[in-house]
Enzyme design. Structure first.
Site, short mmCIF file in Angstrom:
data_model
loop_
_atom_site.label_atom_id
_atom_site.label_comp_id
_atom_site.label_asym_id
_atom_site.label_seq_id
_atom_site.Cartn_x
_atom_site.Cartn_y
_atom_site.Cartn_z
N SER A 169 0.81 -0.97 -0.06
CA SER A 169 0.12 -0.09 -0.21
C SER A 169 1.05 1.27 -0.09
O SER A 169 0.40 2.45 -0.24
CB SER A 169 -0.76 0.01 1.24
OG SER A 169 0.02 -0.07 2.40
N GLU A 311 1.70 -6.31 9.25
CA GLU A 311 2.91 -6.33 10.17
C GLU A 311 2.59 -6.55 11.40
O GLU A 311 3.66 -6.96 12.23
CB GLU A 311 3.08 -4.65 10.13
CG GLU A 311 1.92 -3.85 10.93
CD GLU A 311 2.04 -2.41 10.70
OE1 GLU A 311 1.99 -1.68 11.66
OE2 GLU A 311 2.36 -1.98 9.37
#
Length: 423
Positions: A169, A311
């Protein structure tokens, strides 16, 4: 020989208050927008880490001076008139590699970008291709990766472009952040699979609006109007992804861990941790002082689609090694292109300590098994240091390779972790 950290175990239920540093993702976005603003900006409570210093170094090379002030960093806008060649050191910082090339195209100097061997393997070709279509002059010898040179010609026309941001992204965020400075603004249509980490896209749009940009979204299409940016003062939230191992610690070890300053509302991916621990039968209470997580040391296995919060995968995977049943993590194939191939690294290291962990097409399958001590290699990846610390809570003898690599997001992590355990 790499330094080792004998990660400590827990001796009883936890009772600790932890304060994590500012968000890296927010800090580096705020720094970029401050460099593009019409006047000076003070970014308060920013993260001071390897990646944020690399961002400040990159912006300084591009002509945005900065100085440390009480409680933060003051940045002045880009000075775009210099024509002497400059170099930008990327290290292994994805945000620096992806957010700053567009800024170089706004100036008049040739700018060479390069960094560690790891950054040369991380995907960036779709972003460079989109920037070229928007008018940038980029020479990468066809690699689609660093090293490359951006030859500035005093601005970018902007306009319409299609972008495949499925690998990161950050490609989309890079173009959105720079778009108010394009002559015609930006109309961007996403193609290919959906980008990972929708919260980071929302974060970028939120910061743009706080700096005065007009940004709109219609499904897979984004519109940013040309604008003069301004935000004399901006305060960075605590990094909720960096808080992940402390949240996990309460679930794994039992007891209560309080994370000071957790915001009531946030676009950060880490805010999902509140939902996770609640779904796993733990308690998460948010009030004006922060988040309190109270755990039992017991929780069920889970099937988790982490596409939007990828993440967090290393810490979540380590935590699930102690679940009462099997777990599956999906939606995170893109982690193969992060600081290291995180899926392969997790399989290797968790299995090396006795875990039953298998790599799937887009994630991990985890079956709890008795774990034992040993060396946990971290591959210069800060999130793997945090994952290893969670494992060591209940596994004696875990030796964590190169703990200093956690300085990418939390230079004081080892001390804060040891203090949480009362050591």
């Amino acid at each position: 020989m790499q330094p080792m950290w004998s990660a400590p175990g827990v001796s009883g239920p936890l009772d600790a208050t932890v304060r994590v540093p500012g968000s890296k993702s927010i800090t580096n976005r705020a720094y970029v927008l401050a460099a593009l603003a019409d006047g000076p900006t003070v970014v308060a409570e920013p993260l001071d880490s390897r990646d944020t210093r690399l961002m400040l170094g990159a912006l300084s090379a591009l002509g945005a001076a900065h100085e440390t002030v009480e409680g933060g960093v003051a940045l002045r806008p880009l000075a775009r008139e210099g024509t002497d060649p400059v170099s930008v050191a990327l290290g292994n910082a994805g945000t620096v590699a992806r957010f700053t090339p567009a800024l170089a195209a706004l100036g008049r100097a040739p700018v060479r970008f390069d960094g560690d061997e790891a950054i040369r393997r991380r995907p960036i070709a779709p972003l460079l291709r989109a920037l070229t279509e928007l008018g940038a002059d980029i020479d990468d010898d066809g690699r689609g990766a660093p090293p490359f040179t951006v030859r500035g010609h005093g601005g970018l026309p902007g306009g319409k472009v299609e972008l495949d941001s499925s690998a990161s992204s950050q490609f989309l965020s890079a173009l959105l952040l720079a778009a108010p400075s394009f002559d015609a603004g930006l109309t961007l249509r996403l193609v290919g699979d959906a980008p990972p980490s929708e919260p980071h896209i929302a974060m970028t749009m939120d910061l743009l609006r706080r700096f005065g940009a007009g940004v709109e979204r219609d499904g897979r299409e984004f519109h940013v109007r040309p604008a003069a940016l301004s935000c004399p003062a901006y305060t960075v939230e605590p990094d909720l992804s960096t808080a992940a191992p402390f949240v996990a610690a309460a679930a794994v070890a039992g007891g209560t861990v309080r994370i000071a300053g957790w915001p009531e509302n946030s676009t950060q991916p880490g805010d999902w941790l509140r939902e996770l621990v609640t779904d796993l039968g733990q308690r998460a209470e948010l009030d004006g002082s922060g988040l309190s997580v109270t755990g039992t040391g017991r929780f069920p296995g889970a099937r988790l689609d982490l596409h939007e919060v990828g993440e967090l995968t290393p810490v979540v995977a380590a935590m699930l090694c102690f679940a009462d049943g099997p777990s599956v993590i999906s939606g995170v194939a893109h982690l193969r292109g992060h600081e290291t191939d995180r899926l392969a690294a997790l399989v290797t290291e968790l299995s090396g300590l006795g875990g039953q962990v298998e790599e799937t097409a887009d994630g991990l399958a985890i079956t709890p098994a008795p774990l034992h001590g040993g060396v946990f290699h971290t591959y210069d990846d800060h999130r793997l240091v945090m994952a290893a610390a969670v494992l060591a809570l209940r596994v004696p003898g875990v030796q964590v390779e190169n703990p200093e690599t956690v300085g990418k997001t939390f230079p004081g992590f080892v001390d804060a972790w040891t203090a949480m355990l009362g050591r």
